[in-house]
Design an enzyme around this catalytic site. Structure first.
Site, PDB file in Angstrom:
ATOM      1  N   LYS A   1      37.823  30.167  36.737  1.00 19.29           N
ATOM      2  CA  LYS A   1      36.533  30.360  37.424  1.00 19.29           C
ATOM      3  C   LYS A   1      36.065  29.066  38.073  1.00 19.29           C
ATOM      4  O   LYS A   1      35.530  29.069  39.173  1.00 19.29           O
ATOM      5  CB  LYS A   1      35.489  30.858  36.424  1.00 19.29           C
TER       6      LYS A   1
ATOM      7  N   GLY B   1      29.586  45.766  39.706  1.00 19.22           N
ATOM      8  CA  GLY B   1      29.814  46.518  40.942  1.00 19.22           C
ATOM      9  C   GLY B   1      29.039  47.832  40.971  1.00 19.22           C
ATOM     10  O   GLY B   1      28.413  48.186  41.971  1.00 19.22           O
TER      11      GLY B   1
ATOM     12  N   TYR C   1      39.929  31.460  31.174  1.00 12.54           N
ATOM     13  CA  TYR C   1      38.920  32.074  32.062  1.00 12.54           C
ATOM     14  C   TYR C   1      38.097  30.978  32.741  1.00 12.54           C
ATOM     15  O   TYR C   1      37.844  31.029  33.950  1.00 12.54           O
ATOM     16  CB  TYR C   1      38.037  32.970  31.193  1.00 12.54           C
TER      17      TYR C   1
HETATM   18  P1  NAP Z   1      34.242  44.656  34.573  1.00 16.14           P
HETATM   19  O1  NAP Z   1      33.195  45.665  34.294  1.00 16.14           O
HETATM   20  O2  NAP Z   1      35.286  44.386  33.550  1.00 16.14           O
HETATM   21  O3  NAP Z   1      34.955  45.062  35.943  1.00 16.14           O
HETATM   22  C1  NAP Z   1      36.064  44.362  36.391  1.00 16.14           C
HETATM   23  C2  NAP Z   1      36.384  44.857  37.768  1.00 16.14           C
HETATM   24  O4  NAP Z   1      37.516  44.126  38.264  1.00 16.14           O
HETATM   25  C3  NAP Z   1      36.747  46.342  37.803  1.00 16.14           C
HETATM   26  O5  NAP Z   1      36.222  46.908  38.975  1.00 16.14           O
HETATM   27  C4  NAP Z   1      38.273  46.295  37.860  1.00 16.14           C
HETATM   28  O6  NAP Z   1      38.842  47.433  38.472  1.00 16.14           O
HETATM   29  C5  NAP Z   1      38.473  45.063  38.723  1.00 16.14           C
HETATM   30  N1  NAP Z   1      39.818  44.506  38.564  1.00 16.14           N
HETATM   31  C6  NAP Z   1      40.376  43.999  37.437  1.00 16.14           C
HETATM   32  N2  NAP Z   1      41.651  43.637  37.657  1.00 16.14           N
HETATM   33  C7  NAP Z   1      41.904  43.920  38.968  1.00 16.14           C
HETATM   34  C8  NAP Z   1      43.028  43.785  39.797  1.00 16.14           C
HETATM   35  N3  NAP Z   1      44.192  43.279  39.356  1.00 16.14           N
HETATM   36  N4  NAP Z   1      42.934  44.188  41.097  1.00 16.14           N
HETATM   37  C9  NAP Z   1      41.794  44.712  41.569  1.00 16.14           C
HETATM   38  N5  NAP Z   1      40.668  44.860  40.837  1.00 16.14           N
HETATM   39  C10 NAP Z   1      40.734  44.465  39.547  1.00 16.14           C
HETATM   40  O7  NAP Z   1      33.609  43.244  34.943  1.00 16.14           O
HETATM   41  P2  NAP Z   1      32.090  42.849  35.223  1.00 16.14           P
HETATM   42  O8  NAP Z   1      31.467  42.583  33.904  1.00 16.14           O
HETATM   43  O9  NAP Z   1      31.481  43.812  36.183  1.00 16.14           O
HETATM   44  O10 NAP Z   1      32.289  41.426  35.923  1.00 16.14           O
HETATM   45  C11 NAP Z   1      32.110  41.257  37.317  1.00 16.14           C
HETATM   46  C12 NAP Z   1      32.158  39.769  37.627  1.00 16.14           C
HETATM   47  O11 NAP Z   1      31.101  39.106  36.950  1.00 16.14           O
HETATM   48  C13 NAP Z   1      33.456  39.094  37.165  1.00 16.14           C
HETATM   49  O12 NAP Z   1      33.884  38.181  38.144  1.00 16.14           O
HETATM   50  C14 NAP Z   1      33.053  38.379  35.893  1.00 16.14           C
HETATM   51  O13 NAP Z   1      33.856  37.261  35.665  1.00 16.14           O
HETATM   52  C15 NAP Z   1      31.616  38.003  36.205  1.00 16.14           C
HETATM   53  N6  NAP Z   1      30.750  37.817  35.032  1.00 16.14           N
HETATM   54  C16 NAP Z   1      30.619  38.809  34.090  1.00 16.14           C
HETATM   55  C17 NAP Z   1      29.797  38.597  32.993  1.00 16.14           C
HETATM   56  C18 NAP Z   1      29.618  39.654  31.930  1.00 16.14           C
HETATM   57  O14 NAP Z   1      28.919  39.369  30.933  1.00 16.14           O
HETATM   58  N7  NAP Z   1      30.164  40.843  32.068  1.00 16.14           N
HETATM   59  C19 NAP Z   1      29.093  37.386  32.861  1.00 16.14           C
HETATM   60  C20 NAP Z   1      29.228  36.416  33.854  1.00 16.14           C
HETATM   61  C21 NAP Z   1      30.063  36.642  34.949  1.00 16.14           C
HETATM   62  P3  NAP Z   1      39.162  48.785  37.607  1.00 16.14           P
HETATM   63  O15 NAP Z   1      37.835  49.394  37.272  1.00 16.14           O
HETATM   64  O16 NAP Z   1      39.948  49.617  38.489  1.00 16.14           O
HETATM   65  O17 NAP Z   1      39.889  48.303  36.374  1.00 16.14           O
END
Ligand code: NAP
Ligand code: GDP
Length: 322
Positions: free
Chosen positions: A140, A15, A136
């Site tokens: 997904k 984000g 997970y």
């Molecule tokens: P991240 O940095 O852990 O951020 C998670 C986000 O989700 C944060 O903005 C968090 O808000 C929000 N969130 C969590 N629980 C919530 C709830 N109950 N209500 C509202 N918001 C909530 O994750 P990311 O790595 O950016 O991942 C973004 C997307 O990409 C996800 O769907 C993930 O599955 C996917 N993805 C990630 C990776 C990776 O390697 N990181 C790889 C493939 C796909 P707060 O900041 O307020 O906690």
């Protein structure tokens, strides 16, 4: 027609990268809103509904999720399953009610464990995922099923992107929770600057978890952000699209550790601690569909992106999630 784009998970790794890309090149026809869990608890339908009522989005990038690396997944499959199913069900229902286009996020780590390689978009449901992260993975995978069902029954345009392992500024560096890149950055920083101050730098040892042999594709968050924005604006199919670097860009965990050590100018020794699990050996994904649609796209050089992430961590150490 002007658009209101709501980004759930807008305070996280992906984000924040989208926010940075958008702030550099704004479109006057788009209003972007980035929200985190403080704005609404998306596991709760009333809280989620109030958020949608407030912003009335025409487009939603749904990133919010319970996210973590191998070791976090291994101990918490139930939470990963339930929280992600709840958030996804609430967000997609509200996208339907608001007639918004939805772009949700899957991951290459949800593909079958036993599979021919490279994996592609047609293989998401072709067998059980790796045991380490089945909670997970099934949550997904259900996004893809839900997208299809909303489209078939109501004509909604809900799609999904499938990124490989993501890294960059604003990652989650929390030990035990993080993915491998932020995990290694956090641990190496501690070893170099916080632990054993009496030791010379060249006497220090950096233990890499596992054998170092597993292979992974890693995408820099800024590259992923540009591609997700393109999907939002230009990709109008319900079928998922893999957003990954090329197959040739796959690196071993050992190569990754060396790149991180180089970025820190670490002078000590790397060892491999195979008392830690390796997880899935590889998840090699094909980005042929993306390459066909975006032959022009250039990914950031891997070592340069690692250096930028390490530099960001050093500069923002106090605020980083750790
Ligand atoms: P991240 O940095 O852990 O951020 C998670 C986000 O989700 C944060 O903005 C968090 O808000 C929000 N969130 C969590 N629980 C919530 C709830 N109950 N209500 C509202 N918001 C909530 O994750 P990311 O790595 O950016 O991942 C973004 C997307 O990409 C996800 O769907 C993930 O599955 C996917 N993805 C990630 C990776 C990776 O390697 N990181 C790889 C493939 C796909 P707060 O900041 O307020 O906690
Ligand atoms: P995955 O790609 O979904 O399996 O998840 P991760 O991003 O957590 O990567 C896990 C791989 O990196 C496994 O092969 C681990 O053995 C290896 N690894 C090495 N050091 C670390 C570390 O400090 N944290 C994590 N999460 N994994 C590590």
């Amino acid at each position: 027609m002007s658009r209101t784009v709501l980004v759930t998970g807008g305070t996280g790794l992906v984000g924040k990268a989208i926010e940075a890309v958008i702030s550099e090149k704004q479109s006057k026809d788009e209003r972007w809103i980035f929200v985190g869990s403080k704005d609404a608890d998306l596991t709760n339908i009333n809280s989620s509904r109030a958020l949608f009522e407030k912003h009335k989005p025409t487009h939603v990038i749904h990133l919010a999720a319970m996210v973590g690396g191998l070791y976090h997944n291994m101990g918490n499959n139930l939470d990963f399953l339930r929280k992600n199913m709840q958030m996804n069900d609430n967000v997609l229902l509200l996208c339907h009610e608001h007639k918004a286009k939805a772009v949700s996020c899957l991951s290459t780590c949800i593909f079958p464990d036993k599979t021919p390689y490279p994996i592609d978009e047609t293989m998401i449901h072709s067998g059980p995922p790796h045991d380490s992260n089945y909670g997970y993975s099934y949550a997904k995978r259900l996004i893809d099923i839900t997208n299809r069902a909303y489209h078939d029954q109501h004509g909604d345009l809900f799609t999904s992107v499938v990124p490989c392992n993501v890294f960059g500024p604003f990652d989650n560096f929390t030990p035990g929770v993080s993915h491998v890149i932020p995990g290694m950055i956090h641990r190496l920083h501690e070893i170099m600057y916080l632990k054993d101050p009496e030791k010379q730098q060249d006497e220090k040892v950096f233990p890499v978890y596992g054998t170092g042999k597993p292979l992974r594709q890693f995408i820099f968050s800024e590259d992923l952000a540009k591609l997700i924005i393109w999907v939002l604006r230009s990709y109008d199919s319900v079928s998922p699209i893999i957003l990954s670097v090329d197959e040739e860009a796959e690196v071993s965990i050992a190569q990754l550790a060396e790149s991180i050590a180089k970025s820190f100018e670490f002078k000590g020794k790397l060892i491999f601690d195979d008392s830690y699990a390796d997880g899935q050996y590889k998840k090699t994904a094909s980005n042929a569909k993306l390459r066909k649609l975006r032959p022009d796209f250039r990914f950031t050089d891997f070592d340069a992106a690692i250096q930028r992430t390490v530099d960001w961590y050093l500069k923002n150490y106090d605020q980083a999630r750790k």
